[in-house]
Scaffold this active site. Structure first.
Site, PDB file in Angstrom:
ATOM      1  N   GLU A 117       0.817  -1.381   0.121  1.00  0.00           N
ATOM      2  CA  GLU A 117       0.129  -0.068   0.027  1.00  0.00           C
ATOM      3  C   GLU A 117       0.932   1.209   0.082  1.00  0.00           C
ATOM      4  O   GLU A 117       0.508   2.334   0.375  1.00  0.00           O
ATOM      5  CB  GLU A 117      -0.836   0.117   1.223  1.00  0.00           C
ATOM      6  N   HIS A 140      -3.018   2.135   8.360  1.00  0.00           N
ATOM      7  CA  HIS A 140      -3.977   1.529   7.778  1.00  0.00           C
ATOM      8  C   HIS A 140      -4.219   0.225   8.665  1.00  0.00           C
ATOM      9  O   HIS A 140      -3.185  -0.547   8.887  1.00  0.00           O
ATOM     10  CB  HIS A 140      -3.649   1.160   6.491  1.00  0.00           C
ATOM     11  N   HIS A 142      -7.592  -3.105   9.916  1.00  0.00           N
ATOM     12  CA  HIS A 142      -8.733  -3.658   9.312  1.00  0.00           C
ATOM     13  C   HIS A 142      -9.788  -3.722  10.546  1.00  0.00           C
ATOM     14  O   HIS A 142     -10.028  -4.879  11.101  1.00  0.00           O
ATOM     15  CB  HIS A 142      -8.626  -5.113   8.794  1.00  0.00           C
ATOM     16  N   GLU A 170     -17.447  11.964  22.443  1.00  0.00           N
ATOM     17  CA  GLU A 170     -16.064  12.442  22.287  1.00  0.00           C
ATOM     18  C   GLU A 170     -15.676  12.436  20.699  1.00  0.00           C
ATOM     19  O   GLU A 170     -14.639  13.108  20.448  1.00  0.00           O
ATOM     20  CB  GLU A 170     -15.070  11.305  23.011  1.00  0.00           C
ATOM     21  N   HIS A 211     -13.208  -3.043   3.734  1.00  0.00           N
ATOM     22  CA  HIS A 211     -11.862  -3.395   3.557  1.00  0.00           C
ATOM     23  C   HIS A 211     -11.156  -2.645   4.918  1.00  0.00           C
ATOM     24  O   HIS A 211     -10.612  -3.763   5.940  1.00  0.00           O
ATOM     25  CB  HIS A 211     -11.019  -2.763   2.353  1.00  0.00           C
TER      26      HIS A 211
HETATM   27  P1  13P Z   1       0.968  -5.311   2.853  1.00  0.00           P
HETATM   28  O1  13P Z   1       1.136  -6.750   3.781  1.00  0.00           O
HETATM   29  O2  13P Z   1       1.378  -5.163   1.603  1.00  0.00           O
HETATM   30  O3  13P Z   1       1.249  -4.251   4.023  1.00  0.00           O
HETATM   31  O4  13P Z   1      -0.794  -5.542   2.986  1.00  0.00           O
HETATM   32  C1  13P Z   1      -1.514  -5.484   3.851  1.00  0.00           C
HETATM   33  C2  13P Z   1      -3.019  -4.755   3.829  1.00  0.00           C
HETATM   34  O5  13P Z   1      -3.848  -4.389   4.695  1.00  0.00           O
HETATM   35  C3  13P Z   1      -3.289  -4.579   2.173  1.00  0.00           C
HETATM   36  O6  13P Z   1      -4.635  -3.600   2.343  1.00  0.00           O
HETATM   37 ZN    ZN Z   2      -5.769  -3.670   4.044  1.00  0.00          ZN
END
Ligand code: 13P
Ligand code: ZN
Length: 275
Positions: A117, A140, A142, A170, A211
């Site tokens: 990413e 980033h 999940h 908050e 995602h």
């Molecule tokens: P990477 O392992 O390449 O960082 O990818 C993980 C991910 O969350 C892709 O969106």
């Molecule tokens: Zn991801």
């Protein structure tokens, strides 16, 4: 003689943050990635920055970031494993050749490379730096409740933000700029990178439908806290969405909180009538 790099404050904080994110359940397997912008002067007490171990193409131009250094998680690397082998799971790069080349200064020790990413990270850094020169982190991950919400909630950023703001008092204090939302797109591409960066001009949080989420901030702590707060709100939403709503935080109350803290909520996101 340099200090051992594993004692560098930026590396200690990165390892702690990756571990904390894993413990929160936000980074299963290799899910998620982090980049921290560094000045070369922060790195040089720990590393001879004139020694380049390898170079890799980034796959895009980033002229505004030429010469900038980043500490990053590696592609395919598990957040769970970051504290056990930092040089394998993390790497330090310096951008060269108008951002088209990444010079590896440390890490990615098994021959690995930076996160897939990278486009979303570097393009988001450029966008956030244009808004705030102190911006240093793109993160980033999940988180389950934010992802769940993208299956059942309107993805319009105003509607999505208003719901999160209403879930705990908050929220509007932590992200008065709200969240932006991208529809499902193929990850790991320059296209999703450019789309994310475009959204980063108006908000520090960008949800990727089905995602995960991107956050940007001035420190690892602050960025973690942004995502933590949004995910908490999404968790409350997923607990109550199917139940009859007996109460909410009104727009008048949200405006009261913002006025008390002298914050400006995202333009147009609150109703103008005195609800
Ligand atoms: P990477 O392992 O390449 O960082 O990818 C993980 C991910 O969350 C892709 O969106
Ligand atoms: Zn991801």
């Amino acid at each position: 003689m340099s200090e051992p790099i594993l004692t560098a404050p930026f590396l200690v904080e990165m390892i702690r943050t990756a571990s904390n994110m894993y413990q929160h359940g936000w980074d299963e397997r290799n899910g998620g990635n982090i980049s921290l912008r560094l000045d070369e002067t922060e790195i040089s007490p720990f590393l001879d920055t004139s020694t380049v171990l390898r170079t890799l193409p980034t796959g895009f131009d980033a002229p505004a970031l030429d010469g900038t250094c980043f500490l990053l998680t590696g592609a395919g690397k598990y957040f769970k494993n970051v504290p056990y082998d930092p040089p394998k799971n993390l790497g330090l790069i310096r951008l060269a050749d108008a951002g088209r080349t990444a010079e590896i200064l440390w890490g990615f020790s098994d021959g690995g490379r930076f996160t897939s990413e990278l486009p979303a990270h570097l393009m988001s850094h450029s966008a956030r730096l244009a808004e705030d020169p102190n911006s240093r982190v793109v993160m980033h991950c999940h988180p389950a409740n934010l992802i769940a919400m993208t299956y059942v909630h309107d993805l319009d950023p105003r509607a999505f933000t208003r719901t999160l703001w209403q879930m705990c008092t908050e929220c509007i204090m932590v992200f008065p700029d709200g969240v932006n939302v991208l529809p499902w797109m193929l990850c790991g591409t320059n296209e999703i990178g450019a789309a994310t960066a475009a959204q980063m001009h108006t908000a520090r949080l960008v949800v990727w439908a089905q995602h995960g989420i991107y956050g940007a901030g001035t420190s690892l702590d602050e960025t973690f806290g942004l995502i933590e707060t949004a995910e908490k709100a999404a968790e409350i939403y997923m607990k109550i969405a199917h139940l009859p709503r007996k109460a909410t935080i009104t727009d008048a109350q949200l405006r009261q909180v913002a006025a008390h803290l002298k914050l400006t909520p995202r333009e147009g996101f609150l109703e103008t009538t005195n609800l």
